[in-house]
Design a protein around this motif. Structure first.
Motif, mmCIF file in Angstrom:
data_model
loop_
_atom_site.group_PDB
_atom_site.id
_atom_site.type_symbol
_atom_site.label_atom_id
_atom_site.label_comp_id
_atom_site.label_asym_id
_atom_site.label_seq_id
_atom_site.Cartn_x
_atom_site.Cartn_y
_atom_site.Cartn_z
ATOM 1 N N LEU A 30 0.833 -1.194 0.000
ATOM 2 C CA LEU A 30 0.000 0.000 0.000
ATOM 3 C C LEU A 30 0.874 1.252 0.000
ATOM 4 N N ALA A 31 1.924 1.246 0.814
ATOM 5 C CA ALA A 31 2.853 2.383 0.845
ATOM 6 C C ALA A 31 3.469 2.607 -0.531
ATOM 7 N N TYR A 32 3.814 1.535 -1.225
ATOM 8 C CA TYR A 32 4.393 1.638 -2.569
ATOM 9 C C TYR A 32 3.413 2.301 -3.533
ATOM 10 N N PHE A 33 2.151 1.846 -3.558
ATOM 11 C CA PHE A 33 1.166 2.411 -4.481
ATOM 12 C C PHE A 33 0.850 3.864 -4.142
ATOM 13 N N ILE A 34 0.800 4.205 -2.870
ATOM 14 C CA ILE A 34 0.570 5.596 -2.484
ATOM 15 C C ILE A 34 1.755 6.463 -2.896
ATOM 16 N N ASN A 35 2.965 5.951 -2.710
ATOM 17 C CA ASN A 35 4.159 6.686 -3.143
ATOM 18 C C ASN A 35 4.115 6.965 -4.639
ATOM 19 N N GLN A 36 3.735 5.945 -5.416
ATOM 20 C CA GLN A 36 3.678 6.107 -6.866
ATOM 21 C C GLN A 36 2.645 7.161 -7.274
ATOM 22 N N LYS A 37 1.465 7.118 -6.645
ATOM 23 C CA LYS A 37 0.368 7.999 -7.046
ATOM 24 C C LYS A 37 0.568 9.434 -6.579
ATOM 25 N N LEU A 38 1.009 9.605 -5.335
ATOM 26 C CA LEU A 38 1.094 10.945 -4.751
ATOM 27 C C LEU A 38 2.460 11.599 -4.921
ATOM 28 N N GLY A 39 3.449 10.829 -5.372
ATOM 29 C CA GLY A 39 4.792 11.395 -5.523
ATOM 30 C C GLY A 39 5.456 11.696 -4.189
ATOM 31 N N ILE A 40 5.116 10.919 -3.174
ATOM 32 C CA ILE A 40 5.752 11.076 -1.872
ATOM 33 C C ILE A 40 6.657 9.876 -1.632
ATOM 34 N N GLU A 68 9.446 18.107 4.133
ATOM 35 C CA GLU A 68 10.071 19.327 4.639
ATOM 36 C C GLU A 68 9.651 20.552 3.845
ATOM 37 N N GLU A 69 9.369 20.363 2.560
ATOM 38 C CA GLU A 69 8.984 21.491 1.707
ATOM 39 C C GLU A 69 7.665 22.107 2.171
ATOM 40 N N ASN A 70 6.684 21.275 2.494
ATOM 41 C CA ASN A 70 5.375 21.759 2.944
ATOM 42 C C ASN A 70 5.209 21.714 4.456
ATOM 43 N N GLU A 71 6.251 21.294 5.157
ATOM 44 C CA GLU A 71 6.262 21.189 6.618
ATOM 45 C C GLU A 71 5.137 20.294 7.131
ATOM 46 N N LEU A 72 5.007 19.124 6.500
ATOM 47 C CA LEU A 72 4.014 18.124 6.893
ATOM 48 C C LEU A 72 4.733 16.857 7.305
ATOM 49 N N TYR A 73 4.112 16.101 8.199
ATOM 50 C CA TYR A 73 4.654 14.812 8.623
ATOM 51 C C TYR A 73 3.560 13.769 8.449
ATOM 52 N N TRP A 74 3.802 12.785 7.567
ATOM 53 C CA TRP A 74 2.814 11.784 7.205
ATOM 54 C C TRP A 74 3.102 10.470 7.927
ATOM 55 N N ASN A 75 2.041 9.792 8.365
ATOM 56 C CA ASN A 75 2.128 8.460 8.963
ATOM 57 C C ASN A 75 1.115 7.557 8.275
ATOM 58 N N LEU A 76 1.544 6.375 7.874
ATOM 59 C CA LEU A 76 0.653 5.336 7.367
ATOM 60 C C LEU A 76 0.707 4.196 8.372
ATOM 61 N N ILE A 77 -0.443 3.889 8.986
ATOM 62 C CA ILE A 77 -0.490 2.946 10.101
ATOM 63 C C ILE A 77 -1.596 1.925 9.845
ATOM 64 N N PRO A 78 -1.316 0.645 10.049
ATOM 65 C CA PRO A 78 -2.423 -0.323 9.997
ATOM 66 C C PRO A 78 -3.304 -0.153 11.230
ATOM 67 N N ASN A 79 -4.592 -0.358 11.060
ATOM 68 C CA ASN A 79 -5.519 -0.224 12.190
ATOM 69 C C ASN A 79 -5.610 -1.518 12.990
ATOM 70 N N LYS A 80 -5.142 -2.624 12.422
ATOM 71 C CA LYS A 80 -5.291 -3.915 13.089
ATOM 72 C C LYS A 80 -3.945 -4.629 13.152
ATOM 73 N N VAL A 114 -11.943 -0.391 9.265
ATOM 74 C CA VAL A 114 -10.874 0.374 8.616
ATOM 75 C C VAL A 114 -9.589 -0.440 8.658
ATOM 76 N N ASP A 115 -8.921 -0.557 7.505
ATOM 77 C CA ASP A 115 -7.684 -1.326 7.436
ATOM 78 C C ASP A 115 -6.450 -0.479 7.750
ATOM 79 N N TYR A 116 -6.407 0.740 7.234
ATOM 80 C CA TYR A 116 -5.236 1.607 7.419
ATOM 81 C C TYR A 116 -5.681 3.033 7.726
ATOM 82 N N LEU A 117 -4.772 3.766 8.360
ATOM 83 C CA LEU A 117 -4.996 5.170 8.659
ATOM 84 C C LEU A 117 -3.819 5.980 8.127
ATOM 85 N N ILE A 118 -4.122 7.124 7.569
ATOM 86 C CA ILE A 118 -3.072 8.089 7.231
ATOM 87 C C ILE A 118 -3.285 9.290 8.143
#
Length: 161
Positions: A30-40, A68-80, A114-118
């Protein structure tokens, strides 16, 4: 002398957005696909989220991205996560057997489906959550995604890490 009462709610500010994701993928995929789509660039964190429960200590893995550019900190966490505990069962008076019991543990127990949380920290008024949800929904491996309201969650203290 005057008595001053301070409410704890006066000091709590919600400066993060929370997005729920339903997907059957493993967390790294999931992290891989999100990275590809969002460019993060989500990376697996060395610091897991630890939770103490009566059966023992458990942890949730997480992927992080420091924008760092937008001063945001992202977390991808499984809910279970699964907790394996050993229990001793005595089928008879003179014999005891030890069994492993697997229990599901949820970061947000009221959101069991819910499977994952961002969790995106340090968001400002300019951050467009609806656009982010639309981009997540365009990933075909994600069944659905939506914004969660933090003030309606009973276990929001589990999101302090």
């Amino acid at each position: 002398m005057a008595i001053i009462k301070l409410q704890i709610d006066d000091f709590i500010s919600v400066d993060y957005e929370l997005i729920a994701i339903h997907s059957s993928l493993e967390d790294y995929r999931l992290a891989y696909f999100i990275n590809q789509k969002l460019g993060i660039s989500f990376e697996k964190s060395e610091k897991d989220i630890g939770i103490q429960i009566p059966e023992g200590k458990s942890h949730f893995t997480r992927f992080v991205f420091d924008d760092e550019e937008n001063e945001l900190y992202w977390n991808l966490i499984p809910n279970k996560t699964k907790v394996i505990s050993r229990q001793t069962k005595a089928p008879s008076l003179f014999e005891a057997t030890e069994m492993e019991v697997t229990t599901n543990l949820f970061l947000l127990p009221e959101m069991k489906k819910v499977d994952y949380l961002i969790k995106i920290e340090q968001v400002d008024d300019w951050f467009d959550t609806e656009k982010l949800v639309d981009e997540l929904l365009s990933i075909k491996q994600i069944t659905t995604a939506y914004k969660l309201e933090q003030n309606k969650l009973k276990s929001k203290n589990n999101l302090i890490f």
